[in-house]
Write a protein that holds these residues in place. Structure first.
Motif, PDB file in Angstrom:
ATOM      1  N   SER A  48      -1.087   2.960  -7.951  1.00 37.20           N
ATOM      2  CA  SER A  48      -1.862   2.439  -6.826  1.00 37.20           C
ATOM      3  C   SER A  48      -3.347   2.615  -7.151  1.00 37.20           C
ATOM      4  N   ASN A  71       5.226  -1.651   1.914  1.00 37.49           N
ATOM      5  CA  ASN A  71       4.291  -0.536   2.077  1.00 37.49           C
ATOM      6  C   ASN A  71       5.085   0.759   2.122  1.00 37.49           C
ATOM      7  N   GLY A  82      -5.221   2.430  -2.582  1.00 40.25           N
ATOM      8  CA  GLY A  82      -3.805   2.630  -2.329  1.00 40.25           C
ATOM      9  C   GLY A  82      -2.958   1.388  -2.570  1.00 40.25           C
ATOM     10  N   SER A 113       0.759   5.095   1.319  1.00 38.54           N
ATOM     11  CA  SER A 113      -0.042   5.942   2.200  1.00 38.54           C
ATOM     12  C   SER A 113       0.706   7.223   2.553  1.00 38.54           C
ATOM     13  N   ASN A 125      -8.407  -5.376   5.115  1.00 41.09           N
ATOM     14  CA  ASN A 125      -8.849  -4.074   5.608  1.00 41.09           C
ATOM     15  C   ASN A 125     -10.380  -4.014   5.576  1.00 41.09           C
ATOM     16  N   TYR A 163       0.835  -1.203   0.000  1.00 42.05           N
ATOM     17  CA  TYR A 163       0.000   0.000   0.000  1.00 42.05           C
ATOM     18  C   TYR A 163       0.871   1.256   0.000  1.00 42.05           C
ATOM     19  N   LYS A 211      -4.613   6.465   2.575  1.00 45.27           N
ATOM     20  CA  LYS A 211      -4.100   5.754   1.399  1.00 45.27           C
ATOM     21  C   LYS A 211      -4.059   6.714   0.208  1.00 45.27           C
ATOM     22  N   LYS A 227       5.375   4.893   2.676  1.00 42.72           N
ATOM     23  CA  LYS A 227       4.747   6.052   3.313  1.00 42.72           C
ATOM     24  C   LYS A 227       5.395   7.299   2.735  1.00 42.72           C
ATOM     25  N   LYS A 245      -7.595  -1.689   9.830  1.00 38.68           N
ATOM     26  CA  LYS A 245      -6.633  -2.582   9.189  1.00 38.68           C
ATOM     27  C   LYS A 245      -6.499  -3.824  10.066  1.00 38.68           C
TER      28      LYS A 245
END
Lengths: 782, 308
Positions: A52, A93, A56, A28, A303, A26, A35, A95, A297
């Motif tokens: 994405s 993932n 996301g 985010s 999710n 994901y 997301k 960020k 989550k």
């Protein structure tokens, strides 16, 4: 043709399949946990890009021998590069850190337009939306889209969308994948979408992917924010039209979050007590929207989301007085209309290549009017209620399977159980003088199941050819009649250079619900009716070709698109028919089997990045309708047919504290029907059909005759709006003051034309609506 | 109506600054066409008005056509040539319509296309019962007093029948004046869609009660005459009930006329609807040639205090 398509959809997956390693995860926002949609995940070696998705999630295939250098970037965020030391990994993932803390999160696709496997898609980033000048400084996504090519607004101030010659009911409005049937407040001056709760919005005018269906003209896909899962934040704002609040935060940090956002017309509440001061009747109007979202989550593969929306318009008239006998009587007249929506969604990652989304939802639109009268002394009660509604229960499953870096399929199903309440009245009378009445009349409820299956093949062949070929097939059953509709969807993209491409698309769409409404601003009563054996579903076919170019190092993009669209089985009211006219069937009131033709050229030059952003749009369009019993069976221009449409929208960030924006729109005149002749009517002296004139036997009225329907044109429409946003960091958050001026040079634009007798002559007049309208709003984001 | 009032009140600022503007436009040529208007009923002479279509901005020409040739045919046989009197009217000297007969009007004029129109005289209504109830409802929302007019009648099952109802009030020596239909709980009247348009006559068909004895009950609004020692009173008055059998052509013309005239009006919220082309049964022209069979009853109300 259909067989070939089917073969293609089967062969493509096989021919393109190859063995790779797959990384998924994901993307985010580092600060909020929100997301990020349409972030680009770029693999250096292969130069492959993936985006994405709406949740996301991304999935990237890499050859085993390639190095694992990955770059993730998205407009408004700092680019993130990563070199993964080991290949024994399949989940990453990311960020991303926002570039500008004082700004809203910017979400925008930044794959060059020529490489995007989509066409006829309009997108306005939410941060831009909040800067576009608007009446009452009220950001409105519907009105923002009205500034884009191919989209008409109908009457001034209306939030309706008329896309490529389609009607206002031909747009599928999705809020978190769930249809909303009614999208207006305040008679159409404000849409139901509260920009504080919106994360991303896009409008598709053509080249529809197979996952969408059910309407003829457009898909508006609105995604709500999920809520910050790191810390609590909020926003309050006061404007001349609405006041808003929103609050978001973690329920459990990094695991679950919530967002709740509300908006209401507050001054409407003040009107009621004020009117009661000067009259026995108090009159009030208000509307509100409430959005809520809960996000949890469970783990990296699961999710849960719960979305909720409720919005209503309320008109309340209360009366307290003594009647002629001195008894206290109370009477209430209440009108309510609006939507309720629930959605529960489960995202599941089966494996790095297969992502799924299961949604169970409920959506309802209803219009309800009631009149209650109560005289307790005389023990007399009277009530009359009218209700019309549409209720849908929807189970939707979507799968996204990334077979290779060049080939992805999407497939799924959508089952809807429609419950139509086309309209019934409930009347009750209790009185000592009259025998009790308790009766219901109107149309019976109708139930109709509908199931849809779809398959999309999104592929890239070589360096210059890509596309999305799919099929959307629906089965609809109502009153012992079944309708099956296979709808092919084809989009092909040919790169003509590094920065340009030509896209071709062909789509068929079918619509099984129809809206009965008046095309005027004020009518709150929308009645949705189903397709039946007597009223078959409407169909459309659309062909489009576009030239697309990414310019200024992908800071701006240009598209020039031509389209041709035909529609059939359209409906219109018969002349003089109204919905509340009771008859054995609503079909009696409708002209059916209408045809529509629309074609045009659209140009859009849009800049989404930098200090100066905005767009220039131009549309040339022509739209006709044809019904056997209207205009003597000849084609006539659609009411909102407009030949030329220009819009220029510019937003400029002077610095991090101040931005200014302006827009100018020009539209050639809408079609209208011109009265050309007149004659005297004579009514019977005994009946006095309309006016009474005592002493005479014959009474004269002037009857008008008209030129061909919608043959004449109103004056052109043009307008300029300005706005300035001033932000300041305060102790408790960021304060934003917005000043805006709508219709800066006070142009008297035509709202409608009408005739009236002046100086003994019948003359034509123009009614205008909005003059220059300055406004101010205040918001505090904390 | 209330919603409109409400929207007006909440948008008063908007309304106060919006504006209206007269426009000058070029109009296309109009066709030369005759306009014929005639309602006829048994035991009355034919009285036809002949006029012509004018351009919308023509304020000088006369509507009237004085030198037309008007012939009436009864059941397909020439019956009489109408004589011109004045103000566009052509009248039969002796011919009176008969129940159930088919009449055709032919109008000729050298400057216009010939026109033809046909209609049949309906049979009278078989009224079984007719009465009114004073003060059945006070509507504070409308600040009005409503009374009931009740009519029971027998519908002819053999064919589709059409009806017209209008009410007049005559107080003492004053001329009668017409009442409007503002409210009704009667399903048949509601089904016409005309109640909300405040017509002074309402037309309906027997579609919902074909062949039955139907009890028609609807409100009429008449405010009190005043108060005596704080007691509401009604002076004596006559309620004149016109309940006519009408032809299909009469029904359609009346229905469209009400809607057409309402549609010519406009307001800031409703805008102006798609124009409603007026109904006509005149071949090659405009207007109406329609039959009706009148029935008029007078119900008397004596001076009373509120008898609710």
């Amino acid at each position: 043709m259909k067989t070939k398509l089917l073969l293609l959809t089967i062969i493509l997956p096989i021919s393109l399949f190859s063995q790779n390693i797959t990384i998924s995860g994901y993307i985010s926002d580092a600060e909020t946990g929100e997301k990020i949609i349409s972030a680009i995940i770029h693999h250096e070696n292969s130069k492959n890009n993936v985006l994405s998705n709406n949740f996301g999630f991304y999935s990237l295939q890499i050859k085993k021998e390639d190095s694992l250098k990955i770059t993730v970037f998205c407009v408004g965020y700092k680019t993130q590069n990563i070199i993964i030391p080991t290949k024994n990994i399949n989940n990453i993932n990311f960020k991303l850190i926002s570039n500008n803390k004082i700004e809203e999160v910017i979400v925008s696709a930044n794959i060059p337009i020529n490489k995007r496997i989509e066409t006829s898609v309009l997108e306005i980033p939410v941060n831009q939306l909040n800067k576009i000048p608007a009446v009452g400084s009220e950001p409105d996504i519907m009105k923002a889209f009205q500034l884009m090519p191919g989209v008409q607004s109908g009457n001034e101030g209306n939030s309706g969308l008329f896309v490529r010659g389609g009607g206002s009911d031909e747009n599928l409005i999705l809020l978190d994948d769930v249809p909303l049937y009614y999208v207006n407040h305040l008679g159409g001056f404000v849409s139901v979408f509260n920009s504080d709760a919106i994360k991303k919005v896009s409008l598709i005018k053509g080249g529809f992917p197979a996952r969408y269906g059910g309407r003829l003209s457009s898909i508006m896909d609105v995604r709500m924010k999920e809520g910050n899962d790191k810390e609590y934040h909020g926003n309050i704002s006061l404007g001349i039209i609405t006041s808003k609040f929103s609050l978001e935060g973690p329920i459990k940090k990094d695991e679950s979050s919530f967002l709740i956002s509300g908006r209401a017309l507050v001054w409407g509440l003040l009107v009621q007590p004020l009117t009661s001061l000067v009259s026995n009747a108090s009159v009030g109007y208000n509307f509100y929207d409430l959005n809520a979202k809960f996000n949890h989550k469970i783990n990296d593969k699961n999710n849960l989301f719960f979305s909720f929306y409720k919005g209503d318009d309320n008109v309340i008239v209360k009366y307290k007085d003594k009647d002629f006998s001195g008894n206290n009587v109370v009477a209430n007249n209440i009108l309510r209309w609006g939507n309720t929506l629930f959605a529960g969604r489960w995202n599941h990652v089966f494996n790095p290549r297969l992502f799924s989304n299961l949604t169970l939802s409920y959506t309802k639109y209803r219009y309800d009017s009631s009149v209650d009268y109560n005289d307790k002394t005389e023990n007399q009660e009277y009530s009359l209620n009218f209700i019309t509604a549409i209720n849908d229960i929807i189970l939707k499953s979507d799968f996204e399977y990334n077979i290779s870096s060049k080939y992805k399929i999407r497939f799924g199903s959508n089952s809807v159980y429609h419950h139509f309440q086309p309209g019934f009245s409930y009347y009750k009378l209790n009185s000592p003088d009259i025998s009790e009445i308790d009766t219901t009349y109107g149309y019976s409820d109708i139930y109709a199941p509908e199931t849809t299956l779809y398959l999309e093949n999104e592929f890239r062949l070589g360096k210059i050819f890509s596309g999305n070929i799919g099929i959307h097939a629906s089965y609809y059953y109502i009153e012992n009649t079944a309708f099956f509709s296979p709808e092919p969807r084809i989009l092909l993209n040919f790169l003509t250079s590094k920065s340009s491409s030509i896209k071709l698309s062909y789509t068929q769409m079918q619509q099984k619900v129809h809206l009965l409404t008046r095309n005027t601003a004020s009518s709150p009563m929308d009645v949705w009716i189903p397709s039946t054996s007597n009223l078959p579903p409407s169909n459309s076919k659309q062909y489009a070709v576009s030239f697309n170019k990414s310019i200024a190092k992908n800071n701006a993009e240009l598209s020039i698109e031509a389209y041709y669209k035909t529609s059939d089985n359209l409906i219109a009211y018969k002349e003089g028919a109204t919905y509340r006219t009771i008859s054995n069937s609503w079909i009696d009131k409708l002209e059916t089997q209408g045809k529509g033709t629309s074609y045009g050229i659209e140009l859009l030059l849009q800049k989404k990045q930098g200090k100066l952003t905005g767009w220039i749009g131009y549309t040339y369009a022509k739209t006709d309708r044809q019904f056997t019993n209207l205009n003597f069976g000849n084609p006539y221009p659609f009411k909102y047919d407009r030949r030329h449409d220009i819009s220029i929208v510019a937003m400029y960030n002077i610095n991090s504290k101040i931005d200014i924006s302006a827009n100018w729109v020009y539209g050639s005149g809408y079609a209208y029907t011109l009265p050309i002749g007149k004659y005297e009517a004579v009514s019977n002296g005994n009946t006095n059909i309309h006016y009474f004139n005592s002493g005479d036997i014959w009474y004269d009225e002037i009857i008008l005759t008209y030129a061909d329907r919608n043959k004449s044109r109103m004056r052109a429409y043009h307008r300029m709006d300005l706005a300035v946003n001033m932000r300041k960091q305060k102790k408790h958050g960021i304060r934003t003051l917005t000043f805006s001026i709508y219709n800066v040079y006070n142009r008297q634009n035509p709202y409608y034309y009408y005739t009236k007798v002046k100086d003994s002559e019948v003359k034509l007049f123009q009614q205008s609506l909005f003059p220059i309208v300055p406004s101010i709003s205040y918001s505090l984001k904390f | 109506m209330k919603i409109r009032i409400l929207l007006i009140s909440i948008s008063i600022i908007l309304l106060s600054v919006s504006c209206q503007k007269e426009l000058e436009i070029e109009l296309p040529e109009i066709e030369k066409k005759l306009v014929v208007n005639c309602f006829f009923s048994p035991d009355s002479l034919f009285k036809v008005r002949v006029g012509k279509l004018l351009s919308i901005n023509d304020s000088t020409s006369s509507y009237i056509v004085e030198d037309a040739n008007c012939d009436i045919f009864e059941n397909g046989v020439f019956a009489e040539k109408l004589q011109y009197t004045s103000n566009g009217f052509y009248i039969s000297e002796t011919l009176m319509p008969k129940l159930g007969s088919i009449y055709t009007l032919e109008v000729k004029h050298p400057n216009f296309p010939n026109i033809l129109a046909t209609d049949t005289v309906p049979f009278p209504i078989n009224i079984l019962e007719e009465y009114f109830v004073h003060t059945t409802l006070y509507s504070p929302l409308d600040e009005s007093y409503f009374h009931d007019i009740n009519i029971r009648f027998q519908d002819n099952p053999l064919k589709r029948n059409y009806y017209e109802l209008s009410l007049q009030v005559k107080q003492q020596e004053n001329n009668p004046y017409n009442l409007t239909f503002e409210k009704s709980n009667d399903l048949v009247l509601q089904s016409t869609g005309l109640i909300g348009l405040y017509p002074r006559a309402i037309v309906f068909s027997d579609k919902l009660f074909n062949g039955q004895s139907y009890f028609l009950s609807t409100y009429y609004m008449l405010n009190s005459s005043g108060t005596i020692n704080n007691e509401v009173f009604y002076n004596s008055y006559d309620l004149i009930v016109h309940f006519n059998a009408i032809s299909y052509q009469f029904h359609e013309y009346t229905r469209y006329l009400i809607m057409h005239l309402i549609n010519q009006e406009s307001d800031i919220f409703e805008g102006i609807g798609d124009p409603i082309q007026m109904y006509s049964n005149i071949e090659n022209g405009y207007g109406i040639f329609a039959a009706y069979c009148p029935r008029t009853d007078t119900l008397h109300h004596e001076f009373s205090f509120d008898n609710k």
